[in-house]
Design a protein around this motif. Structure first.
Motif, PDB file in Angstrom:
ATOM      1  N   PHE A  44      27.414 -41.196 -13.212  1.00  0.00           N
ATOM      2  CA  PHE A  44      28.537 -40.476 -12.407  1.00  0.00           C
ATOM      3  C   PHE A  44      29.593 -41.326 -12.413  1.00  0.00           C
ATOM      4  N   SER A  45      29.291 -42.417 -11.958  1.00  0.00           N
ATOM      5  CA  SER A  45      30.360 -43.342 -11.760  1.00  0.00           C
ATOM      6  C   SER A  45      30.995 -43.946 -12.976  1.00  0.00           C
ATOM      7  N   ILE A  46      30.296 -44.075 -14.179  1.00  0.00           N
ATOM      8  CA  ILE A  46      30.873 -44.311 -15.412  1.00  0.00           C
ATOM      9  C   ILE A  46      31.734 -43.415 -15.832  1.00  0.00           C
ATOM     10  N   LYS A  47      31.144 -41.858 -15.753  1.00  0.00           N
ATOM     11  CA  LYS A  47      31.889 -40.922 -16.243  1.00  0.00           C
ATOM     12  C   LYS A  47      33.179 -40.723 -15.377  1.00  0.00           C
ATOM     13  N   ASN A  48      33.293 -40.881 -14.074  1.00  0.00           N
ATOM     14  CA  ASN A  48      34.417 -40.751 -13.489  1.00  0.00           C
ATOM     15  C   ASN A  48      35.606 -41.985 -13.968  1.00  0.00           C
ATOM     16  N   THR A  49      34.948 -43.198 -14.160  1.00  0.00           N
ATOM     17  CA  THR A  49      35.804 -44.224 -14.511  1.00  0.00           C
ATOM     18  C   THR A  49      36.464 -44.161 -15.949  1.00  0.00           C
ATOM     19  N   GLU A  50      35.501 -43.466 -16.752  1.00  0.00           N
ATOM     20  CA  GLU A  50      36.091 -43.380 -18.026  1.00  0.00           C
ATOM     21  C   GLU A  50      37.457 -42.230 -18.150  1.00  0.00           C
ATOM     22  N   GLU A  51      37.071 -41.264 -17.266  1.00  0.00           N
ATOM     23  CA  GLU A  51      38.200 -40.202 -16.978  1.00  0.00           C
ATOM     24  C   GLU A  51      39.562 -40.895 -16.509  1.00  0.00           C
ATOM     25  N   GLN A  52      39.076 -41.648 -15.467  1.00  0.00           N
ATOM     26  CA  GLN A  52      40.440 -42.295 -14.933  1.00  0.00           C
ATOM     27  C   GLN A  52      41.059 -43.131 -15.937  1.00  0.00           C
ATOM     28  N   LEU A  53      40.374 -43.755 -16.458  1.00  0.00           N
ATOM     29  CA  LEU A  53      40.891 -44.910 -17.685  1.00  0.00           C
ATOM     30  C   LEU A  53      41.624 -43.899 -18.858  1.00  0.00           C
ATOM     31  N   LYS A  54      41.094 -42.811 -19.138  1.00  0.00           N
ATOM     32  CA  LYS A  54      41.818 -41.984 -19.840  1.00  0.00           C
ATOM     33  C   LYS A  54      43.108 -41.473 -19.475  1.00  0.00           C
ATOM     34  N   GLU A  55      43.135 -41.198 -18.199  1.00  0.00           N
ATOM     35  CA  GLU A  55      44.358 -40.924 -17.525  1.00  0.00           C
ATOM     36  C   GLU A  55      45.369 -41.825 -17.733  1.00  0.00           C
ATOM     37  N   LEU A  56      44.864 -43.006 -17.217  1.00  0.00           N
ATOM     38  CA  LEU A  56      45.708 -44.097 -16.944  1.00  0.00           C
ATOM     39  C   LEU A  56      46.246 -44.608 -18.482  1.00  0.00           C
ATOM     40  N   LYS A  57      45.569 -44.508 -19.621  1.00  0.00           N
ATOM     41  CA  LYS A  57      46.126 -44.525 -20.839  1.00  0.00           C
ATOM     42  C   LYS A  57      47.027 -43.410 -21.411  1.00  0.00           C
ATOM     43  N   LYS A  58      46.829 -42.396 -20.957  1.00  0.00           N
ATOM     44  CA  LYS A  58      47.551 -41.172 -21.314  1.00  0.00           C
ATOM     45  C   LYS A  58      49.181 -41.389 -20.441  1.00  0.00           C
ATOM     46  N   ARG A  59      49.090 -41.758 -19.358  1.00  0.00           N
ATOM     47  CA  ARG A  59      50.343 -42.095 -18.554  1.00  0.00           C
ATOM     48  C   ARG A  59      51.142 -43.503 -19.080  1.00  0.00           C
ATOM     49  N   ARG A  60      50.090 -44.498 -19.600  1.00  0.00           N
ATOM     50  CA  ARG A  60      50.870 -45.600 -20.372  1.00  0.00           C
ATOM     51  C   ARG A  60      51.545 -45.306 -21.494  1.00  0.00           C
TER      52      ARG A  60
END
Length: 193
Positions: A44-60
């Motif tokens: 669950f933590s990995i999935k959430n972290t990957e989603e957060q990372l994906k969102e951060l990359k999108k913003r960057r």
């Protein structure tokens, strides 16, 4: 002690041992259940972290590819040196592909524009086991023996990418729809060491 008493006594001892074993197994099962729960928590933590990372990359990517390039373009800048000595630069990268549907049109355009030399033309003929003699004959006689070769024409992806970049940046014609051209801006910051 009678046989009946021995059996009863033996059953009592075995029952107690079985009960202890069952309690031990129950403890092991609980321990296993705890580990399964920990595994699910990590998933669950990995999935959430990957989603957060994906969102951060999108913003960057939005800031790197749109916001800063637009601002710099409006200011008439292609690159900039910062106070700390860092170097800020906006560059455009290109991608291109020749789809099967556009292959003939793309190859014709390349040939008509003097760029046909980047097209690789391969002919492949396959032989089965113990057909070394036929392979040797074919090498000398080619189609004269009745074999049907497989012909494959292609342009290497990196070669096509370089051609597209070169022509677009030089202001030369490059039919983007035929070659599936995609471009994007990217901001890079080189830090002073």
């Amino acid at each position: 002690m009678s046989v009946k008493q021995q059996i009863k006594f033996k059953d009592t001892i075995d029952f107690e041992k079985d009960q202890q074993d069952a309690m031990k197994k129950t403890g092991n099962i609980q321990s296993l259940a705890d580990q399964v729960e920990r595994l699910e928590d990590f998933d669950f933590s990995i999935k959430n972290t990957e989603e957060q990372l994906k969102e951060l990359k999108k913003r960057r990517d939005h800031i790197s590819g749109e916001v800063i390039p637009t601002m710099m373009s409006e200011m008439g800048l292609a690159e900039l040196k910062l106070h700390d000595g860092s170097h800020l630069k906006v560059s455009t990268t290109y991608r291109a592909t020749i789809t099967e549907a556009n292959k003939e049109t793309a190859f014709n355009w390349l040939r008509e524009n003097g760029l046909g030399d980047i097209i690789k033309n391969e002919i492949l003929v396959s032989f089965g086991r113990n057909e070394d003699n036929k392979a040797a004959d074919y090498a000398e006689l080619a189609k004269g023996q009745g074999f049907q070769p497989t012909q494959k024409m292609k342009v290497e992806p990196m070669t096509l990418k370089a051609l597209v970049r070169e022509r677009i940046e030089a202001g030369k014609e490059m039919p983007t729809e035929i070659f599936g051209v995609y471009s994007e801006n990217k901001t890079t910051i080189k830090r002073n060491k």
